[in-house]
Write a protein that holds these residues in place. Sequence first.
Motif, mmCIF file in Angstrom:
data_model
loop_
_atom_site.group_PDB
_atom_site.id
_atom_site.type_symbol
_atom_site.label_atom_id
_atom_site.label_comp_id
_atom_site.label_asym_id
_atom_site.label_seq_id
_atom_site.Cartn_x
_atom_site.Cartn_y
_atom_site.Cartn_z
ATOM 1 N N GLY A 29 -5.318 2.009 -8.635
ATOM 2 C CA GLY A 29 -4.968 2.764 -9.779
ATOM 3 C C GLY A 29 -5.789 3.191 -10.228
ATOM 4 N N LEU A 30 -7.416 2.229 -11.073
ATOM 5 C CA LEU A 30 -8.296 2.291 -11.632
ATOM 6 C C LEU A 30 -9.117 3.666 -10.678
ATOM 7 C CD1 LEU A 30 -9.274 -0.614 -12.974
ATOM 8 C CD2 LEU A 30 -8.631 1.407 -14.114
ATOM 9 N N VAL A 31 -9.038 3.516 -9.444
ATOM 10 C CA VAL A 31 -10.244 4.491 -8.792
ATOM 11 C C VAL A 31 -9.280 5.566 -8.678
ATOM 12 C CG1 VAL A 31 -10.594 4.964 -6.153
ATOM 13 C CG2 VAL A 31 -10.770 2.750 -7.287
ATOM 14 N N VAL A 32 -7.643 5.327 -8.179
ATOM 15 C CA VAL A 32 -6.697 6.942 -8.234
ATOM 16 C C VAL A 32 -7.186 7.878 -9.520
ATOM 17 C CG1 VAL A 32 -5.036 7.789 -8.114
ATOM 18 C CG2 VAL A 32 -5.962 6.086 -6.784
ATOM 19 N N PRO B 66 1.168 -1.513 0.193
ATOM 20 C CA PRO B 66 -0.369 -0.003 -0.117
ATOM 21 C C PRO B 66 0.821 1.255 -0.127
ATOM 22 C CG PRO B 66 -0.659 -1.356 1.377
ATOM 23 C CD PRO B 66 0.602 -2.085 1.412
ATOM 24 N N PHE B 67 1.954 0.959 0.751
ATOM 25 C CA PHE B 67 2.836 2.333 0.676
ATOM 26 C C PHE B 67 3.462 2.695 -0.253
ATOM 27 C CE2 PHE B 67 2.188 1.165 5.319
ATOM 28 C CZ PHE B 67 1.937 2.247 5.786
ATOM 29 N N LEU B 68 3.676 1.685 -0.942
ATOM 30 C CA LEU B 68 4.307 1.656 -2.319
ATOM 31 C C LEU B 68 3.930 1.898 -3.558
ATOM 32 C CD1 LEU B 68 6.766 -1.351 -2.844
ATOM 33 C CD2 LEU B 68 7.667 0.667 -2.199
ATOM 34 N N MET B 69 2.424 1.734 -3.720
ATOM 35 C CA MET B 69 1.373 2.180 -4.119
ATOM 36 C C MET B 69 1.265 4.191 -3.979
ATOM 37 S SD MET B 69 -1.018 -1.406 -5.334
ATOM 38 C CE MET B 69 -1.016 -1.597 -3.868
ATOM 39 N N ALA B 70 1.061 3.736 -3.298
ATOM 40 C CA ALA B 70 0.306 5.550 -2.876
ATOM 41 C C ALA B 70 1.510 6.478 -3.610
ATOM 42 C CB ALA B 70 0.648 6.261 -1.148
ATOM 43 N N GLU B 71 2.592 5.802 -2.946
ATOM 44 C CA GLU B 71 4.225 6.941 -3.421
ATOM 45 C C GLU B 71 3.642 6.614 -5.319
ATOM 46 O OE1 GLU B 71 6.598 5.713 0.011
ATOM 47 O OE2 GLU B 71 7.300 5.107 -1.257
ATOM 48 N N VAL B 72 3.940 5.388 -5.869
ATOM 49 C CA VAL B 72 3.557 5.805 -7.238
ATOM 50 C C VAL B 72 2.340 6.754 -7.521
ATOM 51 C CG1 VAL B 72 3.050 4.306 -9.494
ATOM 52 C CG2 VAL B 72 4.938 3.321 -7.645
ATOM 53 N N PHE B 73 1.137 6.575 -6.946
ATOM 54 C CA PHE B 73 0.218 7.940 -7.691
ATOM 55 C C PHE B 73 0.675 8.899 -7.206
ATOM 56 C CE2 PHE B 73 -2.448 4.416 -5.827
ATOM 57 C CZ PHE B 73 -2.345 3.574 -7.302
ATOM 58 N N ALA B 74 1.057 9.725 -5.851
ATOM 59 C CA ALA B 74 2.264 10.612 -5.475
ATOM 60 C C ALA B 74 2.900 11.217 -6.850
ATOM 61 C CB ALA B 74 2.598 11.125 -4.231
ATOM 62 N N SER B 75 3.807 9.763 -6.609
ATOM 63 C CA SER B 75 4.132 10.299 -7.917
ATOM 64 C C SER B 75 4.287 10.566 -9.558
ATOM 65 C CB SER B 75 5.745 9.691 -8.095
ATOM 66 O OG SER B 75 5.090 7.973 -9.157
ATOM 67 N N ARG C 252 11.222 -8.977 -2.406
ATOM 68 C CA ARG C 252 10.478 -10.356 -2.041
ATOM 69 C C ARG C 252 8.728 -9.385 -1.227
ATOM 70 N NH1 ARG C 252 14.546 -14.697 1.035
ATOM 71 N NH2 ARG C 252 15.346 -14.220 -0.917
ATOM 72 N N GLN C 253 8.566 -8.591 -1.788
ATOM 73 C CA GLN C 253 7.384 -7.804 -1.693
ATOM 74 C C GLN C 253 6.863 -7.469 -2.957
ATOM 75 O OE1 GLN C 253 5.909 -6.870 1.220
ATOM 76 N NE2 GLN C 253 8.353 -6.979 2.667
ATOM 77 N N PRO C 254 6.097 -8.586 -3.846
ATOM 78 C CA PRO C 254 5.941 -8.511 -4.845
ATOM 79 C C PRO C 254 4.518 -8.129 -4.875
ATOM 80 C CG PRO C 254 5.873 -10.927 -4.169
ATOM 81 C CD PRO C 254 6.516 -10.255 -3.265
ATOM 82 N N ILE C 255 3.920 -6.961 -5.821
ATOM 83 C CA ILE C 255 3.277 -6.094 -6.105
ATOM 84 C C ILE C 255 2.348 -6.928 -7.554
ATOM 85 C CG2 ILE C 255 1.501 -4.382 -6.482
ATOM 86 C CD1 ILE C 255 3.826 -2.941 -4.657
ATOM 87 N N SER D 34 6.464 4.939 -15.894
ATOM 88 C CA SER D 34 7.616 4.186 -16.339
ATOM 89 C C SER D 34 8.213 4.147 -14.453
ATOM 90 C CB SER D 34 8.813 5.384 -16.469
ATOM 91 O OG SER D 34 8.712 5.543 -17.481
ATOM 92 N N ALA D 35 7.317 5.450 -13.594
ATOM 93 C CA ALA D 35 8.167 4.812 -12.595
ATOM 94 C C ALA D 35 6.870 4.034 -11.496
ATOM 95 C CB ALA D 35 7.282 6.020 -11.892
ATOM 96 N N ASN D 36 5.320 2.885 -11.982
ATOM 97 C CA ASN D 36 4.854 2.079 -11.756
ATOM 98 C C ASN D 36 5.781 0.957 -11.439
ATOM 99 O OD1 ASN D 36 3.065 4.111 -12.485
ATOM 100 N ND2 ASN D 36 0.563 2.681 -13.444
ATOM 101 N N VAL D 37 6.477 0.553 -13.032
ATOM 102 C CA VAL D 37 7.208 -0.479 -13.485
ATOM 103 C C VAL D 37 8.269 -0.833 -12.652
ATOM 104 C CG1 VAL D 37 8.624 -1.267 -15.175
ATOM 105 C CG2 VAL D 37 6.721 0.000 -15.854
ATOM 106 N N VAL D 38 9.275 0.865 -12.529
ATOM 107 C CA VAL D 38 10.279 0.760 -11.664
ATOM 108 C C VAL D 38 9.887 -0.059 -10.010
ATOM 109 C CG1 VAL D 38 11.971 2.658 -10.327
ATOM 110 C CG2 VAL D 38 11.530 2.241 -12.969
ATOM 111 N N VAL D 39 9.178 1.053 -9.651
ATOM 112 C CA VAL D 39 8.672 0.358 -7.919
ATOM 113 C C VAL D 39 8.110 -0.963 -7.899
ATOM 114 C CG1 VAL D 39 7.245 0.728 -6.437
ATOM 115 C CG2 VAL D 39 7.792 2.828 -6.782
ATOM 116 N N LEU D 40 7.254 -1.449 -9.048
ATOM 117 C CA LEU D 40 7.080 -2.929 -8.994
ATOM 118 C C LEU D 40 8.558 -3.326 -9.400
ATOM 119 C CD1 LEU D 40 4.693 -1.744 -9.322
ATOM 120 C CD2 LEU D 40 3.448 -3.630 -10.996
ATOM 121 N N GLY D 41 9.515 -3.088 -10.018
ATOM 122 C CA GLY D 41 10.567 -4.740 -9.935
ATOM 123 C C GLY D 41 11.252 -4.375 -8.674
#
Length: 432
Positions: free
Chosen positions: A409-412, A140-149, A397-400, A384-391
Amino acid sequence: MNAWHSWAAVAVFVATYTLIISEKIHRVAAALGGAGLMLAIGATDDASAFYSERSGVDWNVIFLLLGMMAIVGVLKKTGMFEYLAIWAVKRARARPFRVMVMLIVITAVASALLDNVTTVLLVAPVTLLVCERLALPAAPFLMAEVFASNIGGTATLVGDPPNIIIASRAGLTFNDFLVHLAPLSALLTVVLVLLCRVMFRKSFLYDEDRAAEVMALEEREAIRDPRLLVQGLAVLALVVAGFVLHPVLHYAPSVVALLGAGLLIAVSSVETTEVLAEVEWPTLAFFAGLFIMIGGLIDTGVISTVSRALADLIGDAELGGSMLMLGASAVLSGIVDNIPYVATMAPITGELVQEMGGARDHVMWWALTLGADLGGNATAIGASANVVVLGIAERNRQPIGFWQFTRYGLVVTAVTVLISVGYVWLRYFAAA
């Protein structure tokens, strides 16, 4: 090329996208397999895939990532990220939602000043350490940062790669972006905080024992190599200055990042092999495969056909056209990476603006920018930011998963695009 190539390219892209979504095989394998098929069926060729600025691999993105990953790899060895993680948690009193708000705001502001890919490369390691310290789920924290970026990157010319393309084609300045889009970006950041409070409410679990342990820590003790830290921060400052001074120096961000990485490796005692081991090679391979696949769609005329159809729908209706541009760009940027989409759509938008007699306050360009940048939040491969964070998440070992990301992402995207529609109407049409 004939119609067969176009249909074959679409089939390959849809099949590959389906495999990525289904997660039945690794997304890197799917992307590289799709790229190979695009080459095999003749939808693109080696000259186009590797050397074309229009439809080939965007080496500026690849080498920007490579350079920044190397710099981050060196900084990780100093203990800086542990320092920042402890500092952030203590300032938020170890309350999970407060931590998320802090990280969202930092990411959004930094993404406007730097670029969103560089920002997530720096913030993601801190986030992983924060979540580890507080026994919180990192996703959740990583996804929130992607949306913010992606939201924060909308605010400035350098914040998101598509903005640079649009500014060059439309003749827009850094201040133009600040005046027209920064206020909206600030508003959307506040909206994102509220959305995250609702979407991730089950993740804000407060562990008193963990919180007490972190609050008792002394962040300065986390620094393992002060000399290397000084060297790393000095080089990072030079790199950031190079990004900001691009209009004066005329060095591409990728060149600045590579120069910074080379300088840091040269002046520090870190072994080159250690630095290269920290690079997210699967992420770079995924980008290369994705660029080649989309290049196949460009070379066969598929993306041009879709863009032209959009242009025909718009005609000379400025209000309806800007709304359609914003909405359609948001949808398409969620399906294909927003960089090649904007590169294809920019010249068509320029023609539309000319037919409309210039269009008031560059509204068509702002609609394209908002749609492409905010639409990038829709899916795991939209920006690009999405792909980087997922990688990074997978490596730690915290796969999304694709759908795990996309359902939020669709909601945001839906909420931020709807607010943007209202903003465009109020600012450029209602007050006219």
